[in-house]
Design a protein around this motif. Structure first.
Motif, PDB file in Angstrom:
ATOM      1  N   TYR A  22     -40.207  35.499   0.886  1.00  0.00           N
ATOM      2  CA  TYR A  22     -39.674  36.846   0.649  1.00  0.00           C
ATOM      3  C   TYR A  22     -40.613  37.924   1.190  1.00  0.00           C
ATOM      4  O   TYR A  22     -40.164  38.981   1.639  1.00  0.00           O
ATOM      5  CB  TYR A  22     -39.433  37.056  -0.846  1.00  0.00           C
ATOM      6  N   SER A  88     -33.967  40.146  -3.718  1.00  0.00           N
ATOM      7  CA  SER A  88     -34.514  38.901  -3.180  1.00  0.00           C
ATOM      8  C   SER A  88     -33.528  37.751  -3.382  1.00  0.00           C
ATOM      9  O   SER A  88     -33.373  36.890  -2.519  1.00  0.00           O
ATOM     10  CB  SER A  88     -35.854  38.577  -3.846  1.00  0.00           C
ATOM     11  N   GLU A  91     -30.632  38.149  -0.922  1.00  0.00           N
ATOM     12  CA  GLU A  91     -31.011  37.745   0.436  1.00  0.00           C
ATOM     13  C   GLU A  91     -30.625  36.284   0.673  1.00  0.00           C
ATOM     14  O   GLU A  91     -30.173  35.911   1.762  1.00  0.00           O
ATOM     15  CB  GLU A  91     -32.516  37.929   0.645  1.00  0.00           C
TER      16      GLU A  91
END
Length: 272
Positions: A22, A88, A91
Motif C-alpha cells: 500500500y 486501502s 484499492e
C-alpha cells in the motif's frame, strides 16, 4: 529465514508485506498524496476564518477560542482514519485482487492489521500539515493539549477502525454497489457525535443515542479541556470501553461477512 509470528500464528512479515504494497501504491500516484493534503488544509482554513468571525461577534467563543478548529481537527482524525482504512481496502476491490489475497497464506486478521497501519500513515500525511496550518494561521496549537490529545486521538482512531472494518465487510459481501457506504456512513455519525456543539443541544431522546457513540466523549472532552481547562478522564475511559466492544464486534462482523462472501462467490466475481 523463519517467519516472525505473533499470537496464534499471525505473521509480522506478511503484515509488513501488505503495508509495503500500500505504501508503494500511495507513493506511485501524486494525486493520491495531493488528496490527503488538500481536504484537511481546506477544512482548517475555512473553519479557522469562520471562528475568527464568530469570535469577533460572540463573547462566548472569544472566551472558548479554538473550539471550532479543535473540533475540525478531531473530526478529521475520525473521518480520515476511517477513509484511510477503507481506501486501502477498496484499492484491492478495484484491482480485483481480493480473491487472490484470500487464497494466499495471508490471514484475514493480518490483512486488517495492515489496513490499520496504512490508515495511520495516510492520516499522518494529511493531519500533520493541517495542525501546522492551524498553528501558523490561527495560533491554535493542538499539540499543546498534551496527554489529553493522545486520549482523544486513540479513541477516535479506534472508532474509525471499527467503522472501516465493518463497511469493508459490507462491500466485500455486497460488492462495489455498496461502495457509497464507505464515503457516507461517517457523515451519518457527524450530527450525533456532537462535533461542533454540546450534547445538551440535542433532544433528550437523541442524547441517549449520542452517548452510545465513542466520538461524542472525545468532542465533549475537548470542549471541557478548552473551555473549562478540565481533562475529563471519566469520559475517555467510558469511550475506551465502548470502543473495545465496537472493535470486537466489527472484527466478528467482518469475518462473518467474509465467510458469506466466500459462500456466495463474491470474492471471485471481483466485487460486482
Amino acid at each position: 529465514m523463519t517467519d516472525l509470528t505473533l499470537h496464534r500464528g499471525i505473521s509480522v512479515h506478511r503484515i509488513g508485506a501488505m503495508i509495503l504494497r500500500y505504501w508503494y501504491l500511495l507513493l506511485s500516484s501524486w494525486p493520491r498524496l495531493l488528496e490527503l493534503l488538500y481536504w484537511p488544509a481546506l477544512q482548517v482554513i475555512t473553519w479557522g476564518f469562520i471562528q475568527y468571525y464568530i469570535a469577533e461577534n460572540s463573547n462566548f467563543f472569544a472566551r472558548a477560542g479554538g473550539t471550532l478548529i479543535g473540533a475540525v481537527i478531531l473530526w478529521d482524525i475520525l473521518f480520515r482514519g476511517q477513509l484511510g482504512f477503507s481506501i486501502s481496502f477498496l484499492e484491492e476491490m478495484w484491482a480485483r485482487n481480493i480473491g487472490n489475497l484470500m487464497m494466499s497464506p495471508l490471514r484475514p486478521i493480518e490483512f486488517l492489521l495492515s489496513l490499520m497501519v496504512m490508515s495511520l500513515i495516510r492520516l499522518a500525511i494529511g493531519i500533520i500539515p493541517m495542525t501546522l496550518l492551524a498553528l501558523f494561521m490561527f495560533q491554535f496549537n493542538v499539540y499543546a493539549l498534551g496527554l489529553p490529545l493522545i486520549a482523544f486521538f486513540c479513541n477516535l482512531i479506534f472508532t474509525s477502525w471499527s467503522v472501516g472494518i465493518f463497511v469493508s465487510g459490507l462491500v466485500l459481501r455486497n460488492g462495489l454497489g455498496a461502495e457509497s457506504i464507505v464515503w457516507t456512513l461517517m457523515f451519518a455519525i457527524l450530527p450525533l457525535a456532537c462535533v461542533y456543539y454540546p450534547v445538551s443541544v440535542l433532544p433528550v431522546w437523541l442524547q441517549y443515542v449520542a452517548w452510545a457513540l465513542p466520538p461524542t466523549y472525545a468532542f465533549e472532552g475537548m470542549r471541557a479541556l478548552l473551555i473549562e481547562q478540565t481533562f475529563r478522564t471519566d469520559l475517555m475511559l467510558e469511550a475506551l470501553a465502548i470502543n473495545v466492544v465496537l472493535l470486537v464486534a466489527s472484527f466478528w462482523a467482518f469475518l462473518a461477512l467474509l465467510r458469506s462472501a466466500k459462500k456466495h462467490g463474491s470474492l471471485l466475481s471481483g466485487g460486482e
